[in-house]
Design an enzyme around this catalytic site. Structure first.
Site, PDB file in Angstrom:
ATOM      1  N   GLU A 100      10.685  34.388  17.424  1.00  0.00           N
ATOM      2  CA  GLU A 100      10.571  33.103  16.721  1.00  0.00           C
ATOM      3  C   GLU A 100       9.121  32.859  16.323  1.00  0.00           C
ATOM      4  O   GLU A 100       8.206  33.346  16.996  1.00  0.00           O
ATOM      5  CB  GLU A 100      10.978  31.975  17.688  1.00  0.00           C
ATOM      6  CG  GLU A 100      12.418  31.556  17.606  1.00  0.00           C
ATOM      7  CD  GLU A 100      12.702  30.668  16.402  1.00  0.00           C
ATOM      8  OE1 GLU A 100      11.891  30.615  15.450  1.00  0.00           O
ATOM      9  OE2 GLU A 100      13.756  30.029  16.420  1.00  0.00           O
ATOM     10  N   ASP A 101       8.921  32.081  15.272  1.00  0.00           N
ATOM     11  CA  ASP A 101       7.568  31.647  14.922  1.00  0.00           C
ATOM     12  C   ASP A 101       7.097  30.549  15.871  1.00  0.00           C
ATOM     13  O   ASP A 101       5.990  30.586  16.386  1.00  0.00           O
ATOM     14  CB  ASP A 101       7.505  31.182  13.452  1.00  0.00           C
ATOM     15  CG  ASP A 101       8.620  30.195  13.089  1.00  0.00           C
ATOM     16  OD1 ASP A 101       9.470  29.889  13.942  1.00  0.00           O
ATOM     17  OD2 ASP A 101       8.623  29.743  11.933  1.00  0.00           O
ATOM     18  N   ASP A 159       9.440  24.267  19.058  1.00  0.00           N
ATOM     19  CA  ASP A 159       8.967  22.876  18.952  1.00  0.00           C
ATOM     20  C   ASP A 159       9.881  22.070  19.876  1.00  0.00           C
ATOM     21  O   ASP A 159       9.712  22.107  21.087  1.00  0.00           O
ATOM     22  CB  ASP A 159       9.069  22.516  17.457  1.00  0.00           C
ATOM     23  CG  ASP A 159       8.519  21.174  17.087  1.00  0.00           C
ATOM     24  OD1 ASP A 159       8.778  20.217  17.814  1.00  0.00           O
ATOM     25  OD2 ASP A 159       7.840  21.051  16.046  1.00  0.00           O
ATOM     26  N   PHE A 208       1.627  19.003  12.629  1.00  0.00           N
ATOM     27  CA  PHE A 208       2.464  19.803  11.745  1.00  0.00           C
ATOM     28  C   PHE A 208       1.608  20.904  11.130  1.00  0.00           C
ATOM     29  O   PHE A 208       0.595  20.635  10.490  1.00  0.00           O
ATOM     30  CB  PHE A 208       3.128  18.961  10.646  1.00  0.00           C
ATOM     31  CG  PHE A 208       4.245  19.717  10.000  1.00  0.00           C
ATOM     32  CD1 PHE A 208       5.485  19.804  10.603  1.00  0.00           C
ATOM     33  CD2 PHE A 208       4.039  20.403   8.816  1.00  0.00           C
ATOM     34  CE1 PHE A 208       6.513  20.542  10.027  1.00  0.00           C
ATOM     35  CE2 PHE A 208       5.063  21.150   8.235  1.00  0.00           C
ATOM     36  CZ  PHE A 208       6.298  21.213   8.854  1.00  0.00           C
ATOM     37  N   ARG A 235       4.181  29.611   3.401  1.00  0.00           N
ATOM     38  CA  ARG A 235       4.504  30.757   4.278  1.00  0.00           C
ATOM     39  C   ARG A 235       3.540  31.911   4.010  1.00  0.00           C
ATOM     40  O   ARG A 235       3.319  32.760   4.863  1.00  0.00           O
ATOM     41  CB  ARG A 235       5.924  31.269   3.997  1.00  0.00           C
ATOM     42  CG  ARG A 235       7.036  30.278   4.341  1.00  0.00           C
ATOM     43  CD  ARG A 235       8.382  31.003   4.300  1.00  0.00           C
ATOM     44  NE  ARG A 235       9.526  30.120   4.271  1.00  0.00           N
ATOM     45  CZ  ARG A 235      10.092  29.581   5.355  1.00  0.00           C
ATOM     46  NH1 ARG A 235       9.595  29.805   6.556  1.00  0.00           N
ATOM     47  NH2 ARG A 235      11.149  28.805   5.232  1.00  0.00           N
TER      48      ARG A 235
HETATM   49  N1  HPA Z   1       5.430  23.586  11.020  1.00  0.00           N
HETATM   50  C1  HPA Z   1       6.398  24.274  10.356  1.00  0.00           C
HETATM   51  N2  HPA Z   1       7.615  24.467  10.842  1.00  0.00           N
HETATM   52  C2  HPA Z   1       7.883  23.938  12.057  1.00  0.00           C
HETATM   53  C3  HPA Z   1       6.928  23.220  12.799  1.00  0.00           C
HETATM   54  C4  HPA Z   1       5.623  23.022  12.245  1.00  0.00           C
HETATM   55  O1  HPA Z   1       4.708  22.392  12.819  1.00  0.00           O
HETATM   56  N3  HPA Z   1       7.521  22.850  13.970  1.00  0.00           N
HETATM   57  C5  HPA Z   1       8.788  23.350  13.906  1.00  0.00           C
HETATM   58  N4  HPA Z   1       9.026  23.994  12.774  1.00  0.00           N
HETATM   59 MG    MG Z   2      11.529  29.092  13.206  1.00  0.00          MG
END
Ligand code: HPA
Ligand code: MG
Length: 214
Positions: free
Chosen positions: A126-127, A130, A180, A193
């Site tokens: 995962e990136d 959150d 964010f 991106r």
């Molecule tokens: N940025 C972009 N995508 C996300 C974030 C964020 O801070 N948190 C969860 N998805």
């Molecule tokens: Mg993601």
């Protein structure tokens, strides 16, 4: 176990003068949160840890699209440097629209995409974790459909939010404050991106109409 690098709450005032990004993003970032050099170092240490933990196995490493894609590619490179074998799979999931988690998780999980995970050692890449909403939906479905030998999550980022996360990753690169952020796969309405570093978005970036780019 590698501990995540803690990015402090207040701005670190990193020097961004050597960073590059598409010219149309000028003015869309408030500050640099994580540089590509810091990402590279953390990716290497995560790969070393995964190599140690999966010695003698060939895990299936699953890219959770789209956001994890750059991290995934760099992680696989670093695993190859460690001579760690793996299989690759991709799944597409999202719970975000604009800047908020919708709580409404969209999963394009096709049975044929899950075929390769059956009874394997699975690592979801995962990136960012959150709220943990996406993973808290995805993991029970995967467990039921593919009965993995093991299932762990490797996330580049984990956000320090005020409420407890619904799901935590075993492998985490950075613990970040509750801002964010965009870049390195992370988007805001499908923009940003395509940068090498991770940025805090600016008001100008938030206010932008994404359809203004053709
Ligand atoms: N940025 C972009 N995508 C996300 C974030 C964020 O801070 N948190 C969860 N998805
Ligand atoms: Mg993601």
């Amino acid at each position: 176990m590698v501990d995540p690098i803690i990015i402090p709450d207040d701005s670190r005032k990193l020097d961004a003068s050597n960073c590059v990004y598409p010219t149309e993003y000028e003015g869309h970032f408030d500050s640099l949160m994580i540089s590509k050099e810091e990402i590279k170092e953390v990716v290497r240490s995560l790969a070393v840890q995964i190599n140690e933990d999966y010695r003698g196995c060939r895990p299936v490493i699953v890219c959770v699209l789209k956001g994890a894609n750059p991290f995934y590619q760099h992680l696989l490179d670093a695993l190859q440097d460690c001579r760690q074998g793996y299989s690759m799979e991709f799944i597409r999931v999202s719970s975000y629209e604009g800047m908020g988690s919708t709580g409404n998780v969209k999963m394009g999980l096709l049975d044929k995409d899950l075929e390769g995970l059956k009874e394997k050692h699975v690592i979801l890449v995962e990136d960012i974790v959150d709220t943990g909403t996406t993973l808290s939906h995805l993991i029970p479905i995967l467990k039921e459909k593919v009965n993995p030998a093991s299932l762990e999550v490797c996330s580049l980022l984990s956000k320090r939010i005020k409420v407890p996360q619904k799901c935590k990753a075993k492998y985490v690169g950075f613990s970040i404050p509750d801002h964010f952020i965009v870049g390195y796969g992370l988007d805001y309405n499908e923009l940003y991106r395509d940068t090498q570093d991770i940025w805090v978005i600016s008001q100008k970036g938030i206010d932008l109409d994404p359809s203004s780019f053709k």
